[in-house]
Enzyme design. Sequence first.
Site, PDB file in Angstrom:
ATOM      1  CE  LYS A  77     -33.813 -43.275 -53.082  1.00  0.00           C
ATOM      2  NZ  LYS A  77     -33.176 -44.281 -52.232  1.00  0.00           N
TER       3      LYS A  77
ATOM      4  NE  ARG B 136     -34.227 -44.574 -41.549  1.00  0.00           N
ATOM      5  CZ  ARG B 136     -33.232 -45.449 -41.652  1.00  0.00           C
ATOM      6  NH1 ARG B 136     -32.395 -45.625 -40.649  1.00  0.00           N
ATOM      7  NH2 ARG B 136     -33.068 -46.173 -42.743  1.00  0.00           N
TER       8      ARG B 136
HETATM    9  N1  BES Z   1     -37.155 -45.435 -50.318  1.00  0.00           N
HETATM   10  C1  BES Z   1     -35.872 -45.903 -49.954  1.00  0.00           C
HETATM   11  C2  BES Z   1     -35.814 -47.424 -49.776  1.00  0.00           C
HETATM   12  C3  BES Z   1     -36.072 -48.261 -50.981  1.00  0.00           C
HETATM   13  C4  BES Z   1     -35.027 -48.753 -51.734  1.00  0.00           C
HETATM   14  C5  BES Z   1     -37.354 -48.638 -51.297  1.00  0.00           C
HETATM   15  C6  BES Z   1     -35.270 -49.561 -52.823  1.00  0.00           C
HETATM   16  C7  BES Z   1     -37.595 -49.436 -52.376  1.00  0.00           C
HETATM   17  C8  BES Z   1     -36.555 -49.911 -53.135  1.00  0.00           C
HETATM   18  C9  BES Z   1     -35.436 -45.273 -48.632  1.00  0.00           C
HETATM   19  O1  BES Z   1     -35.899 -43.997 -48.409  1.00  0.00           O
HETATM   20  C10 BES Z   1     -33.944 -45.180 -48.642  1.00  0.00           C
HETATM   21  O2  BES Z   1     -33.426 -44.489 -49.452  1.00  0.00           O
HETATM   22  N2  BES Z   1     -33.304 -45.915 -47.738  1.00  0.00           N
HETATM   23  C11 BES Z   1     -31.896 -45.918 -47.620  1.00  0.00           C
HETATM   24  C12 BES Z   1     -31.531 -45.826 -46.146  1.00  0.00           C
HETATM   25  C13 BES Z   1     -30.097 -45.433 -45.872  1.00  0.00           C
HETATM   26  C14 BES Z   1     -29.811 -44.047 -46.404  1.00  0.00           C
HETATM   27  C15 BES Z   1     -29.847 -45.502 -44.377  1.00  0.00           C
HETATM   28  C16 BES Z   1     -31.350 -47.207 -48.231  1.00  0.00           C
HETATM   29  O3  BES Z   1     -32.007 -48.247 -48.148  1.00  0.00           O
HETATM   30  O4  BES Z   1     -30.298 -47.155 -48.829  1.00  0.00           O
HETATM   31 MN    MN Z   2     -34.722 -42.498 -49.253  1.00  0.00          MN
END
Ligand code: BES
Ligand code: MN
Length: 489
Positions: free
Chosen positions: A267, A341
């Site tokens: 990230k 997931r």
């Molecule tokens: N933990 C994150 C989602 C999240 C984002 C929670 C902001 C709280 C605040 C999750 O693991 C994630 O990174 N999701 C990705 C999914 C994508 C890679 C398909 C996302 O939301 O970008």
């Molecule tokens: Mn994530």
Amino acid sequence: MLAISLAVAADRSDVLVLPVRAATDPDATVPALVATAPPPTDEVRTEAEALLPATRLTGRAGETLTQLRPGRAPARLLLLGVGDGGERAWRTAGAALARAAVDETHVTLALPVDMTAGAVRALVEGLLLASYRFRVAEGGPAPALTGVTLLAAAPDALADAVEAARTTARMTRLARDLTNTPSSVKNPQWFAAQVESAAAGQPDLHLRVRGPQELAAEGFGGILAVGGGSASTPRLVELDWHPADARLHVVLVGKGITFDTGGISIKPVPAMKLMRKDMAGAAAVVAATLGAAALRLPVRVTALAPLAENMVSGAAFRPGDIIRHYDGTTSESTNSDAEGRLVLADALGYAVRELRPDLLVDLATLTGANAVALGKRTGALYSENDELAAAVLAAVDDAGEAAWRMPLPADYLEHLGSDLADRHSSPDRGAGSVIAALYLREFTGELRDRWLHIDMSAPSWADGDDAELTRGATGWGVRGLLRWLATLG
Ligand code: BES
Ligand code: MN
Ligand code: ZN
């Protein structure tokens, strides 16, 4: 936690709080004192009524005004707007009182003559949740307020409501503590140890924690893949409230990523800074289960918290890896940031095959898309079961939380297609929160129409203090789940 007590008469005379509502006559602008039991003395009432036209109070829920009365008792009079006197209004008023009285040590609030148990419950939740503080450093500014006495003509009739509110608030505060804790402390083992100490010594409450060896032996490939890059090994917490009189069994699954770097698909800085909260779903389901036990709800509740730290290292799982889940099916993962997931898939598969509950609910900080679709306050709720969806939505709403039902459109299933595996876990296009929900549904087997999922990424965190929410972790889900569980059985 702030001590809340019920009494028929004031035992302290430092601060008296009187509820104020809007004028009932639409032409009148001056709010009115609410009739309380016991009523204030004539002296206090006359003074408060004379004061009202001189203030800017309108009676809206959450307004406060403190009047000094040097040399007299009570020493201060606090006028508190209680709006329409409904539950929502009292929750807001309770929160406002906790903030307005933060520098007092004790306040006494006279309740309206017609105060309902529901309104008292909301008031106490507001007081206990808005007075929450989380600090790591020793010392620092601590709220002076330690006690609130609620005056009522028949306190016994309200005692259960106060007790239910205390339990709900205590569990919500536990979920906030777990979620606010820095990830240098909060690894999977630490989280499991917290659950162990919270559950210790309680009959009918059983805990099993699986470590990496057991997870490997039993085929929890998703949890192991996500946790593989971390020096802190993964866990699966299984906390079971199993009262003898239970007729229904609910499994609550919560995402427990104790820190989400995104893994090899790392990230960027702004997206990573709050990722210690990525276990808020696990915190909520564990706290709700402990709450069900504390309230002795006649329903069996099993919390499953798959716990892992999603890190970047030579042992981390890679984009393009194929993961074999607990249920034996495989996922192609091309983005290690879609890790939640993968751990949930294992826990859902385990619940379906081994626990066989009547209802299966999961909560997860699953996608940033939750906030894109619904903003900062509202969880995205998914279910094929209209009755279940309506019941959970109603409970969440009654509890003062918010969720909105989202669709599970059949034609988006194509996003889960993979050439190599049973499915793809991280398609890079499409409606993020919806597709994640469709992915999870794949693991619900014969419980597909008795499953409900909430993406709670957005409401798990508050950017600032607001009514009963305090800046930081909100403990979202604990209140709604407890309300819903109380309607079962
Ligand atoms: N933990 C994150 C989602 C999240 C984002 C929670 C902001 C709280 C605040 C999750 O693991 C994630 O990174 N999701 C990705 C999914 C994508 C890679 C398909 C996302 O939301 O970008
Ligand atoms: Mn994530
Ligand atoms: Zn995550």
